[in-house]
Design an enzyme around this catalytic site. Structure first.
Site, PDB file in Angstrom:
ATOM      1  N   HIS A 129       0.798  -1.232   0.000  1.00  0.00           N
ATOM      2  CA  HIS A 129       0.000   0.000   0.000  1.00  0.00           C
ATOM      3  C   HIS A 129       0.835   1.289   0.000  1.00  0.00           C
ATOM      4  O   HIS A 129       0.555   2.219   0.760  1.00  0.00           O
ATOM      5  CB  HIS A 129      -0.962   0.008   1.184  1.00  0.00           C
ATOM      6  CG  HIS A 129      -2.001  -1.073   1.152  1.00  0.00           C
ATOM      7  ND1 HIS A 129      -2.518  -1.582  -0.013  1.00  0.00           N
ATOM      8  CD2 HIS A 129      -2.627  -1.743   2.168  1.00  0.00           C
ATOM      9  CE1 HIS A 129      -3.429  -2.517   0.280  1.00  0.00           C
ATOM     10  NE2 HIS A 129      -3.508  -2.644   1.585  1.00  0.00           N
ATOM     11  N   HIS A 203      -9.829   1.711   0.293  1.00  0.00           N
ATOM     12  CA  HIS A 203      -9.713   0.583   1.214  1.00  0.00           C
ATOM     13  C   HIS A 203     -10.851   0.551   2.237  1.00  0.00           C
ATOM     14  O   HIS A 203     -10.668   0.076   3.369  1.00  0.00           O
ATOM     15  CB  HIS A 203      -8.343   0.650   1.906  1.00  0.00           C
ATOM     16  CG  HIS A 203      -7.805  -0.672   2.328  1.00  0.00           C
ATOM     17  ND1 HIS A 203      -8.436  -1.464   3.263  1.00  0.00           N
ATOM     18  CD2 HIS A 203      -6.709  -1.359   1.932  1.00  0.00           C
ATOM     19  CE1 HIS A 203      -7.732  -2.570   3.444  1.00  0.00           C
ATOM     20  NE2 HIS A 203      -6.682  -2.530   2.636  1.00  0.00           N
ATOM     21  N   GLU A 337     -11.601  -4.037  -2.952  1.00  0.00           N
ATOM     22  CA  GLU A 337     -10.671  -3.008  -3.414  1.00  0.00           C
ATOM     23  C   GLU A 337     -10.436  -3.210  -4.903  1.00  0.00           C
ATOM     24  O   GLU A 337      -9.729  -4.130  -5.302  1.00  0.00           O
ATOM     25  CB  GLU A 337      -9.345  -3.126  -2.668  1.00  0.00           C
ATOM     26  CG  GLU A 337      -9.477  -3.093  -1.167  1.00  0.00           C
ATOM     27  CD  GLU A 337      -8.275  -3.743  -0.485  1.00  0.00           C
ATOM     28  OE1 GLU A 337      -7.129  -3.410  -0.839  1.00  0.00           O
ATOM     29  OE2 GLU A 337      -8.475  -4.585   0.387  1.00  0.00           O
TER      30      GLU A 337
HETATM   31  C1  BGC Z   1      -4.477  -6.644   1.915  1.00  0.00           C
HETATM   32  C2  BGC Z   1      -4.390  -7.400   3.229  1.00  0.00           C
HETATM   33  C3  BGC Z   1      -4.039  -6.432   4.315  1.00  0.00           C
HETATM   34  C4  BGC Z   1      -5.097  -5.334   4.333  1.00  0.00           C
HETATM   35  C5  BGC Z   1      -4.843  -4.299   5.378  1.00  0.00           C
HETATM   36  C6  BGC Z   1      -5.507  -5.593   2.031  1.00  0.00           C
HETATM   37  O1  BGC Z   1      -5.549  -4.854   0.862  1.00  0.00           O
HETATM   38  O2  BGC Z   1      -4.720  -7.522   0.851  1.00  0.00           O
HETATM   39  O3  BGC Z   1      -3.433  -8.432   3.175  1.00  0.00           O
HETATM   40  O4  BGC Z   1      -3.961  -7.048   5.555  1.00  0.00           O
HETATM   41  O5  BGC Z   1      -5.143  -4.725   3.081  1.00  0.00           O
HETATM   42  O6  BGC Z   1      -3.571  -3.830   5.316  1.00  0.00           O
END
Ligand code: BGC
Length: 373
Positions: A129, A203, A337
């Protein structure tokens, strides 16, 4: 008598303040200050049906989303924190814009234009991210603008060349449009002055029964995807694209999230994978429908993106502080997402995430709320 009069005047004021708050339009107020004193603002968007969403300029985070159920009763269906201090203490990307590259880049490394780039490894051996200070942790500039039949907020951010190790000055615009059809429409666009990978998403964690109502295991989910991208145990795709048929990942017909969750071989157990969406990427098409049986709330998702990361809050562990003192437990919310596939920058067979100078990154996703008929 005089007391009664005074009381009714107070009551009238309180009522009109409430009406003001629920009035169609967009309002802005101060939310707090960052440790370096930068002001964080909060925008409240209310459509003509009284559907309301609150957005802060930190990370473009959607802190609240009030949606009616089958009886017209509103509930806040997005997980989040109570205040700025709690958001700054840390949270798992609640309601935030994630980027410059959402999801994972293997070992935090990629090569572009013959040059190797090294990014932060902030998720085990991988980059997640956007790194340490991704787009979820920066301050966006908010602008209210006029649209027919909708309430709109434009968020802008300029990510500098070299920020979090990525090449190129990237100018990003994300528009949140709350329509009178109870749709939350998100329009992303970006331009760069050097070739860079980019993969933006939202998210938001949803619980259509209300953010504090327990697990989402009884939500019925349909995802228009015949295929998915299997991963290794650090959640990096193997590069293969496999059919969902015959696996717990088959959501081609509406299925309760909890029905086959125990069949998943992962620690922690749960869905955390990218679906290869049916239909043509680049065209806005419906890709998922989620129904919550008790409230009757339904959320439909449409996107122009080729993939969606379906994540069921597997890492929530009851420790995360939430709104109103709630502690979110495992499966307390789910995310859909919409984005390109994880680690695309290192995967030759996946659609490209590279944005070249002179080209425009564009992505539209719509979360549309209604009730089951
Ligand atoms: C990911 C997860 C992660 C979550 C929060 C999601 O987009 O695929 O693995 O734990 O985000 O960070």
């Amino acid at each position: 008598m005089r007391n009664l009069l005074a009381l009714s005047v107070v009551a009238l004021f309180a009522l009109s303040a409430l009406a003001q708050e629920n009035k169609e339009g967009v309002t802005k107020k101060k939310y707090g200050n960052m440790p370096d004193a930068t002001q964080v603002d909060e925008y409240t968007l209310t459509n003509k049906n009284g559907m309301t969403m609150k957005v802060i300029t930190l990370g473009g985070i959607v802190t609240e989303m009030h949606v009616p159920d089958k009886d017209g009763k509103f509930a806040d269906v997005c997980l989040g924190c109570s205040n700025l201090a709690e958001y700054l203490e840390g949270h798992p990307y609640f309601g935030a814009i994630t980027g410059r590259v959402a999801n994972r880049i293997a070992k935090g490394k990629f090569t572009l234009g013959g040059k190797e780039y090294t990014l932060a490894t902030n998720n085990g051996p991988n980059h997640l991210h956007g790194g340490k200070i991704g787009f979820d942790k920066v301050i966006w500039t908010g602008t209210i603008y006029r649209t027919e039949g909708a309430q709109s907020l434009m968020l802008q951010y300029r990510s500098k060349d070299g920020e979090e190790g990525y090449p190129g000055n990237l100018s990003v615009t994300v528009r949140y449009i709350l329509t009178d059809k109870n749709e939350w429409r998100i329009e992303y666009s970006a331009t760069t002055d050097k070739a860079t990978p980019i993969n933006l998403t939202q998210h938001a964690y949803f619980n259509l029964a209300g953010h504090s109502s327990g697990t989402i295991l009884d939500h019925q989910v349909k995802i228009n995807a015949d295929k998915y991208t299997p991963t290794d145990d650090t959640l990096i795709p193997t590069g293969k694209i496999e059919p969902v048929k015959g696996t717990p990942n088959d959501f081609t017909t509406p299925t309760a999230i909890g029905k086959r969750i125990k069949d998943i071989k992962a620690d922690p157990q749960g869905y955390d994978l990218n679906f290869v969406l049916n239909g043509k990427a680049g065209e806005l098409r419906e890709i998922a429908v989620v129904t919550e049986p008790k409230s009757g709330r339904v959320m439909k998702v449409s996107t122009t993106e080729p993939g969606v990361q379906f994540y069921t809050g597997n890492f929530l562990d009851g420790k995360q502080k939430g709104k109103g003192g709630v502690k979110y437990s495992q499966y307390g919310g789910f995310c859909l997402e919409t984005q390109h596939y994880p680690d695309s920058i290192n995967q030759k067979g996946f659609p490209s995430v590279v944005l070249e100078p002179g080209k425009k990154y564009m992505h539209t996703t719509v979360y549309s709320f209604g009730v089951a008929k």
